[in-house]
Scaffold this motif. Structure first.
Motif, PDB file in Angstrom:
ATOM      1  N   HIS A  24      45.877 -10.019 -71.938  1.00  0.00           N
ATOM      2  CA  HIS A  24      46.195 -10.787 -73.146  1.00  0.00           C
ATOM      3  C   HIS A  24      45.071 -11.754 -73.505  1.00  0.00           C
ATOM      4  N   LEU A  28      42.783 -11.829 -76.946  1.00  0.00           N
ATOM      5  CA  LEU A  28      42.741 -13.029 -77.790  1.00  0.00           C
ATOM      6  C   LEU A  28      41.345 -13.637 -77.889  1.00  0.00           C
ATOM      7  N   GLU A  55      48.885 -18.957 -78.301  1.00  0.00           N
ATOM      8  CA  GLU A  55      49.457 -17.616 -78.147  1.00  0.00           C
ATOM      9  C   GLU A  55      49.460 -17.191 -76.684  1.00  0.00           C
ATOM     10  N   GLN A  58      52.403 -18.698 -74.906  1.00  0.00           N
ATOM     11  CA  GLN A  58      53.636 -17.939 -75.138  1.00  0.00           C
ATOM     12  C   GLN A  58      53.677 -16.684 -74.271  1.00  0.00           C
ATOM     13  N   CYS A  59      52.534 -15.999 -74.127  1.00  0.00           N
ATOM     14  CA  CYS A  59      52.461 -14.817 -73.260  1.00  0.00           C
ATOM     15  C   CYS A  59      52.761 -15.202 -71.814  1.00  0.00           C
TER      16      CYS A  59
END
Length: 88
Positions: A24, A28, A55, A58-59
């Protein structure tokens, strides 16, 4: 460029959490690292765009498919930005 240190608690070791985080973070455009700590937590340090860090947070809260995340705490981080995102 923004930076943050995340401490992730729960069942997060031995369940591909660091690899999931790296995937992730790279998507990003973040650099940094994810590493297991002796107390069972995972520490994630990330550098990049503030929106991308949000973000990633949140992951981290969702975790990998086999993990169970109980808590994620975010702290400021002052450090040099690495060239890549690695796991240790």
């Amino acid at each position: 460029m923004a930076a943050a240190r995340f401490m992730v608690e729960g069942h997060v070791q031995g369940v591909f959490f660091r690899a999931h985080t790296r995937q992730h973070a790279c998507r990003l455009g973040l650099t940094g690292m994810a590493r297991n700590l002796e107390d069972g937590r995972v520490q994630v340090i990330a550098h990049g765009d503030a929106a991308a860090l949000a973000e990633l947070e949140q992951c981290l809260q969702q975790g990998s498919p086999r993990s169970r995340v109980d808590r994620v705490t975010r702290h400021p981080h002052d450090g040099e930005a690495p060239d890549d995102f690695v796991t240790a």
